[in-house]
Motif scaffolding. Structure first.
Motif, short mmCIF file in Angstrom:
data_model
loop_
_atom_site.label_atom_id
_atom_site.label_comp_id
_atom_site.label_asym_id
_atom_site.label_seq_id
_atom_site.Cartn_x
_atom_site.Cartn_y
_atom_site.Cartn_z
N GLY A 153 18.08 -25.45 -38.66
CA GLY A 153 16.81 -25.37 -37.95
C GLY A 153 16.23 -23.97 -37.89
O GLY A 153 15.03 -23.77 -38.09
N LEU A 154 17.08 -22.97 -37.63
CA LEU A 154 16.60 -21.59 -37.59
C LEU A 154 16.13 -21.14 -38.97
O LEU A 154 15.10 -20.46 -39.09
CB LEU A 154 17.70 -20.66 -37.08
N ASP A 155 16.86 -21.53 -40.00
CA ASP A 155 16.47 -21.17 -41.36
C ASP A 155 15.12 -21.79 -41.72
O ASP A 155 14.32 -21.17 -42.43
CB ASP A 155 17.55 -21.59 -42.35
N ALA A 156 14.85 -23.00 -41.23
CA ALA A 156 13.54 -23.63 -41.48
C ALA A 156 12.43 -22.77 -40.90
O ALA A 156 11.40 -22.54 -41.55
CB ALA A 156 13.51 -25.03 -40.90
N ILE A 157 12.61 -22.29 -39.68
CA ILE A 157 11.59 -21.45 -39.06
C ILE A 157 11.47 -20.12 -39.79
O ILE A 157 10.36 -19.63 -40.04
CB ILE A 157 11.89 -21.28 -37.55
N ARG A 174 14.63 -28.40 -32.17
CA ARG A 174 15.66 -29.38 -31.76
C ARG A 174 16.78 -29.45 -32.80
O ARG A 174 17.96 -29.50 -32.46
CB ARG A 174 15.05 -30.76 -31.57
N LEU A 175 16.37 -29.47 -34.07
CA LEU A 175 17.35 -29.48 -35.16
C LEU A 175 18.25 -28.25 -35.06
O LEU A 175 19.48 -28.34 -35.16
CB LEU A 175 16.63 -29.51 -36.51
N GLY A 176 17.64 -27.10 -34.82
CA GLY A 176 18.41 -25.87 -34.69
C GLY A 176 19.31 -25.86 -33.47
O GLY A 176 20.43 -25.34 -33.51
N GLN A 177 18.85 -26.47 -32.38
CA GLN A 177 19.70 -26.57 -31.20
C GLN A 177 20.89 -27.50 -31.48
O GLN A 177 22.00 -27.22 -31.06
CB GLN A 177 18.89 -27.05 -30.00
N ALA A 178 20.62 -28.56 -32.21
CA ALA A 178 21.69 -29.51 -32.54
C ALA A 178 22.72 -28.91 -33.49
O ALA A 178 23.92 -29.16 -33.36
CB ALA A 178 21.10 -30.79 -33.14
N ASP A 179 22.25 -28.08 -34.46
CA ASP A 179 23.20 -27.51 -35.41
C ASP A 179 23.75 -26.16 -34.95
O ASP A 179 24.57 -25.55 -35.63
CB ASP A 179 22.58 -27.42 -36.82
N SER A 198 8.63 -7.50 -39.96
CA SER A 198 9.28 -7.11 -38.70
C SER A 198 8.93 -8.09 -37.58
O SER A 198 9.82 -8.47 -36.79
CB SER A 198 8.85 -5.70 -38.29
N VAL A 199 7.68 -8.49 -37.52
CA VAL A 199 7.28 -9.47 -36.50
C VAL A 199 8.04 -10.78 -36.71
O VAL A 199 8.56 -11.37 -35.75
CB VAL A 199 5.75 -9.69 -36.52
N ALA A 200 8.11 -11.23 -37.95
CA ALA A 200 8.83 -12.47 -38.25
C ALA A 200 10.30 -12.34 -37.88
O ALA A 200 10.89 -13.26 -37.29
CB ALA A 200 8.67 -12.84 -39.72
N ASP A 201 10.92 -11.22 -38.21
CA ASP A 201 12.33 -11.00 -37.89
C ASP A 201 12.57 -11.01 -36.38
O ASP A 201 13.55 -11.59 -35.90
CB ASP A 201 12.84 -9.67 -38.48
N ILE A 202 11.70 -10.37 -35.63
CA ILE A 202 11.83 -10.34 -34.17
C ILE A 202 11.70 -11.75 -33.60
O ILE A 202 12.45 -12.15 -32.71
CB ILE A 202 10.81 -9.37 -33.54
N ALA A 203 10.75 -12.51 -34.14
CA ALA A 203 10.55 -13.88 -33.67
C ALA A 203 11.79 -14.73 -33.94
O ALA A 203 12.24 -15.48 -33.07
CB ALA A 203 9.33 -14.50 -34.35
N VAL A 204 12.36 -14.62 -35.14
CA VAL A 204 13.55 -15.39 -35.48
C VAL A 204 14.72 -14.96 -34.59
O VAL A 204 15.46 -15.80 -34.07
CB VAL A 204 13.90 -15.25 -36.99
N SER A 205 14.86 -13.65 -34.38
CA SER A 205 15.94 -13.16 -33.51
C SER A 205 15.78 -13.67 -32.08
O SER A 205 16.78 -13.97 -31.41
CB SER A 205 15.94 -11.62 -33.48
N ALA A 206 14.55 -13.78 -31.62
CA ALA A 206 14.29 -14.22 -30.25
C ALA A 206 14.73 -15.65 -29.99
O ALA A 206 15.07 -16.00 -28.86
CB ALA A 206 12.81 -14.05 -29.91
N ILE A 207 14.73 -16.48 -31.02
CA ILE A 207 15.08 -17.89 -30.82
C ILE A 207 16.46 -18.24 -31.35
O ILE A 207 16.93 -19.37 -31.18
CB ILE A 207 14.01 -18.84 -31.42
N ALA A 208 17.11 -17.28 -32.00
CA ALA A 208 18.45 -17.54 -32.56
C ALA A 208 19.46 -17.71 -31.43
O ALA A 208 19.37 -17.04 -30.40
CB ALA A 208 18.86 -16.40 -33.48
N ARG A 209 20.41 -18.58 -31.67
CA ARG A 209 21.50 -18.74 -30.69
C ARG A 209 22.40 -17.52 -30.76
O ARG A 209 22.78 -17.07 -31.83
CB ARG A 209 22.30 -20.00 -31.00
N ARG A 210 22.72 -16.99 -29.62
CA ARG A 210 23.56 -15.77 -29.57
C ARG A 210 25.00 -16.14 -29.36
O ARG A 210 25.38 -17.08 -28.79
CB ARG A 210 23.10 -14.88 -28.44
#
Length: 194
Positions: free
Chosen positions: A80-84, A139-144, A182-194
């Protein structure tokens, strides 16, 4: 007996879409539409009845095209994160490779706001469909396990959608790839599971 149409309506819509996308609704003249569609003035109006109807049809064509384009771009996504991430990366590539036109929907909102009920309805429908798709990726990213579970998928969708609009506007003002990435990277980091 009426004469049959001797042109491909989809090709005409693609041309009209590109004219509106390049110039906006108000600045696109009837002659611009004739040039873009390859149709004479009477054919444009006989087929589409008005500039406003042609614009609505061009918006519809744009959104249908966007759904197909996004589906193809996301085929290689691993989670899911990779899709975004792919969606944002592909958007940057598209902007920098296609004349920095922005998004026809974003451009339309900037031009019309909410002053035209029919256009607003079309924009709202496209936005709702895109937000639903983004929430599905969340949701896909939360599930995986790739996307944070600390946020509601609908909120993540709104965040990603706003990031996309911001990247489109950055492109229109001439931002370079590193700033957009950089904006895209920050956005992806913000929603990535830690």
């Amino acid at each position: 007996m009426p004469r049959p149409r001797e042109f491909d309506e989809t090709v005409a819509l693609e041309g009209a879409m590109n004219a509106f996308w390049a110039h906006g609704y108000e600045a696109t003249s009837t002659q611009d539409l004739c040039d873009a569609t390859g149709l004479g003035r009477s054919s444009v109006y006989n087929t589409f009845t008005s500039k406003h109807v042609l614009f609505q049809r061009a918006l519809e064509h744009y959104t249908e095209r966007g759904v197909r384009y996004r589906a193809k771009a996301l085929e290689p996504a691993e989670d899911g994160l990779d899709a975004i991430r792919l969606l944002l990366t592909d958007l940057i590539d598209d902007e920098l490779g296609n004349g920095r036109r922005g998004c026809l929907i974003v451009n339309t909102v900037a031009e019309f706001g909410t002053t035209d009920a029919e256009i607003t309805t079309r924009v709202d429908a496209d936005t709702a469909a895109f937000l639903t798709a983004l929430a599905d990726y969340a949701r896909l990213g939360q599930a995986d396990g790739s996307v944070t579970r600390d946020r509601d998928p609908a909120d993540i969708a709104q965040f990603v959608h706003s990031t996309i609009g911001g990247l489109r506007l950055m492109s229109r003002r001439g931002a370079l790839r590193p700033a957009m990435a950089s904006v895209a990277d920050i956005a992806v980091s913000a929603i990535a599971r830690r």
